[in-house]
Design a protein around this motif. Sequence first.
Motif, PDB file in Angstrom:
ATOM      1  N   SER A  25      24.988  20.541   7.692  1.00  0.00           N
ATOM      2  CA  SER A  25      23.817  20.196   6.889  1.00  0.00           C
ATOM      3  C   SER A  25      23.412  21.354   5.983  1.00  0.00           C
ATOM      4  O   SER A  25      23.075  21.160   4.809  1.00  0.00           O
ATOM      5  CB  SER A  25      22.653  19.815   7.807  1.00  0.00           C
ATOM      6  OG  SER A  25      21.491  19.566   7.062  1.00  0.00           O
ATOM      7  N   THR A  29      23.350  21.265   1.906  1.00  0.00           N
ATOM      8  CA  THR A  29      22.123  21.577   1.173  1.00  0.00           C
ATOM      9  C   THR A  29      22.346  22.735   0.214  1.00  0.00           C
ATOM     10  O   THR A  29      21.901  22.699  -0.939  1.00  0.00           O
ATOM     11  CB  THR A  29      20.976  21.908   2.153  1.00  0.00           C
ATOM     12  OG1 THR A  29      20.760  20.767   2.998  1.00  0.00           O
ATOM     13  CG2 THR A  29      19.697  22.240   1.425  1.00  0.00           C
ATOM     14  N   LYS A  33      21.890  22.623  -3.834  1.00  0.00           N
ATOM     15  CA  LYS A  33      20.981  23.550  -4.521  1.00  0.00           C
ATOM     16  C   LYS A  33      21.738  24.370  -5.566  1.00  0.00           C
ATOM     17  O   LYS A  33      21.229  24.610  -6.657  1.00  0.00           O
ATOM     18  CB  LYS A  33      20.281  24.483  -3.523  1.00  0.00           C
ATOM     19  CG  LYS A  33      19.283  23.778  -2.645  1.00  0.00           C
ATOM     20  CD  LYS A  33      18.135  23.251  -3.467  1.00  0.00           C
ATOM     21  CE  LYS A  33      17.125  22.552  -2.590  1.00  0.00           C
ATOM     22  NZ  LYS A  33      16.143  21.811  -3.360  1.00  0.00           N
TER      23      LYS A  33
END
Length: 132
Positions: A25, A29, A33
């Motif tokens: 995860s 992420t 980003k």
Amino acid sequence: MNENLSSLLERVKHGAVQAGKAAESAVKTAGEKTGELVETAKLNLHIADLQIRVKEILRDIGALVYSAHKHPNTDTEKVDAMLQELDSLHKEIADYRERVSALKHRKFCRECEAEVGRKDEYCRYCGARMQL
């Protein structure tokens, strides 16, 4: 195998699975980003290039206006074409800013061009009502 050892191994296995999911995860992420940052940087570069062009056109319009003042027979059609190009550039800049604000979960004031919060109803810099 001892029941305590079996229980311990089961907990270690469960912890390792949870840690793996958390790491997956976090990597996902971070990737998202990074992609957002790269896209935002590209858009900001386009905006900067367009703003340079706007300044050049404004400088040229000023020179033409002064020339028209000094020489009344100066062709002012060029000024009209430059004004139309300025309008187009300002729209393009606004479109890029909308894309940047969407990526950053922010928005820009149409009056003073300040960056404000996505849910702000009024610009905190100039007081203008924000478009919803």
